[in-house]
Design a protein around this motif. Sequence first.
Motif, PDB file in Angstrom:
ATOM      1  N   ALA A 214      10.032   2.248  10.478  1.00 36.86           N
ATOM      2  CA  ALA A 214      10.289   2.275   9.033  1.00 36.86           C
ATOM      3  C   ALA A 214       9.028   2.627   8.254  1.00 36.86           C
ATOM      4  O   ALA A 214       9.100   3.323   7.239  1.00 36.86           O
ATOM      5  N   HIS A 215       7.879   2.140   8.720  1.00 41.47           N
ATOM      6  CA  HIS A 215       6.623   2.507   8.069  1.00 41.47           C
ATOM      7  C   HIS A 215       6.409   4.021   8.154  1.00 41.47           C
ATOM      8  O   HIS A 215       6.026   4.657   7.171  1.00 41.47           O
ATOM      9  N   ALA A 216       6.649   4.579   9.348  1.00 45.25           N
ATOM     10  CA  ALA A 216       6.430   6.010   9.535  1.00 45.25           C
ATOM     11  C   ALA A 216       7.434   6.835   8.733  1.00 45.25           C
ATOM     12  O   ALA A 216       7.056   7.800   8.057  1.00 45.25           O
TER      13      ALA A 216
ATOM     14  N   ALA B 206       0.826  -1.203   0.000  1.00 41.13           N
ATOM     15  CA  ALA B 206       0.000   0.000   0.000  1.00 41.13           C
ATOM     16  C   ALA B 206       0.862   1.256   0.000  1.00 41.13           C
ATOM     17  O   ALA B 206       0.552   2.233  -0.695  1.00 41.13           O
ATOM     18  N   ILE B 207       1.942   1.254   0.776  1.00 43.44           N
ATOM     19  CA  ILE B 207       2.836   2.410   0.804  1.00 43.44           C
ATOM     20  C   ILE B 207       3.547   2.568  -0.534  1.00 43.44           C
ATOM     21  O   ILE B 207       3.655   3.674  -1.078  1.00 43.44           O
ATOM     22  N   LEU B 208       4.016   1.473  -1.105  1.00 40.90           N
ATOM     23  CA  LEU B 208       4.716   1.538  -2.393  1.00 40.90           C
ATOM     24  C   LEU B 208       3.778   1.983  -3.510  1.00 40.90           C
ATOM     25  O   LEU B 208       4.212   2.627  -4.474  1.00 40.90           O
ATOM     26  N   ASN B 209       2.500   1.670  -3.394  1.00 44.10           N
ATOM     27  CA  ASN B 209       1.533   2.115  -4.391  1.00 44.10           C
ATOM     28  C   ASN B 209       1.489   3.643  -4.494  1.00 44.10           C
ATOM     29  O   ASN B 209       1.172   4.192  -5.549  1.00 44.10           O
ATOM     30  N   ALA B 210       1.826   4.321  -3.403  1.00 40.01           N
ATOM     31  CA  ALA B 210       1.788   5.782  -3.387  1.00 40.01           C
ATOM     32  C   ALA B 210       2.881   6.409  -4.244  1.00 40.01           C
ATOM     33  O   ALA B 210       2.888   7.627  -4.422  1.00 40.01           O
TER      34      ALA B 210
ATOM     35  N   GLY C  47       9.519   5.825   6.107  1.00 38.48           N
ATOM     36  CA  GLY C  47       9.402   5.587   4.671  1.00 38.48           C
ATOM     37  C   GLY C  47       8.117   6.156   4.108  1.00 38.48           C
ATOM     38  O   GLY C  47       8.118   6.855   3.086  1.00 38.48           O
ATOM     39  N   GLY C  48       7.005   5.883   4.799  1.00 39.12           N
ATOM     40  CA  GLY C  48       5.721   6.411   4.344  1.00 39.12           C
ATOM     41  C   GLY C  48       5.671   7.923   4.428  1.00 39.12           C
ATOM     42  O   GLY C  48       5.088   8.584   3.556  1.00 39.12           O
ATOM     43  N   GLY C  49       6.298   8.491   5.462  1.00 41.06           N
ATOM     44  CA  GLY C  49       6.322   9.945   5.591  1.00 41.06           C
ATOM     45  C   GLY C  49       7.091  10.614   4.470  1.00 41.06           C
ATOM     46  O   GLY C  49       6.669  11.653   3.942  1.00 41.06           O
ATOM     47  N   LEU C  50       8.228  10.028   4.092  1.00 47.21           N
ATOM     48  CA  LEU C  50       9.001  10.585   2.983  1.00 47.21           C
ATOM     49  C   LEU C  50       8.226  10.493   1.666  1.00 47.21           C
ATOM     50  O   LEU C  50       8.246  11.423   0.857  1.00 47.21           O
ATOM     51  N   ILE C  51       7.550   9.378   1.452  1.00 53.00           N
ATOM     52  CA  ILE C  51       6.752   9.240   0.226  1.00 53.00           C
ATOM     53  C   ILE C  51       5.602  10.243   0.232  1.00 53.00           C
ATOM     54  O   ILE C  51       5.268  10.838  -0.800  1.00 53.00           O
ATOM     55  N   ALA C  52       4.983  10.465   1.404  1.00 52.25           N
ATOM     56  CA  ALA C  52       3.920  11.469   1.497  1.00 52.25           C
ATOM     57  C   ALA C  52       4.453  12.870   1.192  1.00 52.25           C
ATOM     58  O   ALA C  52       3.809  13.654   0.485  1.00 52.25           O
ATOM     59  N   ALA C  53       5.645  13.184   1.714  1.00 51.61           N
ATOM     60  CA  ALA C  53       6.253  14.482   1.411  1.00 51.61           C
ATOM     61  C   ALA C  53       6.545  14.607  -0.081  1.00 51.61           C
ATOM     62  O   ALA C  53       6.356  15.675  -0.681  1.00 51.61           O
TER      63      ALA C  53
ATOM     64  N   VAL D  58      11.251   4.731  -0.277  1.00 47.35           N
ATOM     65  CA  VAL D  58      11.223   3.320  -0.672  1.00 47.35           C
ATOM     66  C   VAL D  58      12.421   2.583  -0.100  1.00 47.35           C
ATOM     67  O   VAL D  58      12.307   1.458   0.416  1.00 47.35           O
ATOM     68  N   VAL D  59      13.601   3.202  -0.166  1.00 48.48           N
ATOM     69  CA  VAL D  59      14.822   2.578   0.358  1.00 48.48           C
ATOM     70  C   VAL D  59      14.706   2.327   1.857  1.00 48.48           C
ATOM     71  O   VAL D  59      15.046   1.237   2.346  1.00 48.48           O
ATOM     72  N   ILE D  60      14.210   3.312   2.592  1.00 46.40           N
ATOM     73  CA  ILE D  60      14.071   3.154   4.041  1.00 46.40           C
ATOM     74  C   ILE D  60      13.068   2.060   4.369  1.00 46.40           C
ATOM     75  O   ILE D  60      13.317   1.197   5.223  1.00 46.40           O
ATOM     76  N   LEU D  61      11.918   2.073   3.704  1.00 45.16           N
ATOM     77  CA  LEU D  61      10.899   1.060   3.966  1.00 45.16           C
ATOM     78  C   LEU D  61      11.428  -0.336   3.666  1.00 45.16           C
ATOM     79  O   LEU D  61      11.199  -1.282   4.421  1.00 45.16           O
ATOM     80  N   THR D  62      12.167  -0.465   2.565  1.00 43.35           N
ATOM     81  CA  THR D  62      12.668  -1.773   2.149  1.00 43.35           C
ATOM     82  C   THR D  62      13.796  -2.253   3.053  1.00 43.35           C
ATOM     83  O   THR D  62      13.843  -3.425   3.447  1.00 43.35           O
ATOM     84  N   GLY D  63      14.717  -1.342   3.392  1.00 35.41           N
ATOM     85  CA  GLY D  63      15.904  -1.753   4.130  1.00 35.41           C
ATOM     86  C   GLY D  63      15.725  -1.846   5.624  1.00 35.41           C
ATOM     87  O   GLY D  63      16.427  -2.611   6.287  1.00 35.41           O
ATOM     88  N   ALA D  64      14.795  -1.067   6.193  1.00 39.61           N
ATOM     89  CA  ALA D  64      14.662  -1.014   7.645  1.00 39.61           C
ATOM     90  C   ALA D  64      13.316  -1.512   8.147  1.00 39.61           C
ATOM     91  O   ALA D  64      13.005  -1.357   9.322  1.00 39.61           O
TER      92      ALA D  64
END
Length: 304
Positions: free
Chosen positions: A274-276, A95-99, A278-284, A132-138
């Motif tokens: 990592a969700h917060a 769901a996060i990557l879909n963004a 990674g998802g926060g960076l994608i939201a920004a 994406v990198v943060i979500l995937t790696g951490a």
Amino acid sequence: MNAANLSRLLLLAALWGGSFLFMRIAAPVLGAVPTAFGRVVLGTAGLLGVVALMRLPLAFHGKFRATLVLGAINSGVPFLMFAFAARILPAGYSAILNATTPLMGVAIGALAFGEALTWPKALGVFVGLMGVVILTGAGPIAMTAATLWGVVACLVATACYGLAGFLTKRWISQRGGLDSRIVALGSQLGAVVLLLPFAIWDTATHPVAWREVTATVWLSMLVMGLLCTSLAYVLYFKLIAEVGPMKALTVTFLIPLFGVLWGALVLDEATTTAHALGGGLIAAALWLVLRPSAVSQPQPPVRT
């Protein structure tokens, strides 16, 4: 945005966020191809019902072939990729990557369609990639080759969504337009045509023990096809008509929240820093790309 449209927006985000939950339930049991194919078949059936109830004429005005090809790009390949990822990744991850869909639209627009790449857009793409990198790696699941392939599959799906936005403008909008519900129906038919040979091959080589498929899996497929696809299309196009494409695209920010929420509530998926981050960076990144002063490219679909 009035209360009715806000309710539509939240329901749409809940449905599209829920699609990742239902894929996560169905795909490990049925396989990626049957899951994706079943979804587009049910989505087509639901949209046929909508068209019939609304008594819309099945008039494609010479654009039927274009809608089929768009469907292959905008539904067939992405649904298959997300179903493949659902066998590996938690629902919240997908769901996060879909963004990243609008970010892909910016990159594809600059590379292939001559769109201007402004500094805010370029920064948005970079920040999104860092997310994406943060979500995937951490994240809470180990980084393995399978995990990486799942992430790649999600990014292929969002790249298809991004490409489809420009092709829709070129093949449909600039050629006189077409009722959006007819485009949706044609696109689902195109996805069925694309996935049918793969479904036949997969059934022949990897038969599913259908009698062992649980009611939960069947219910997940029905909800994903009829609600997360058919109903979601109707809601999305209604929002575009009521509030415009920019405000309708704010659903992009909400889908990851619902995707992570449903995964945590129903499947006990872990939620971590990592969700917060990674998802926060994608939201920004989405804010940088979608803010009104930065929008010049056709808005890519965010369908899931």
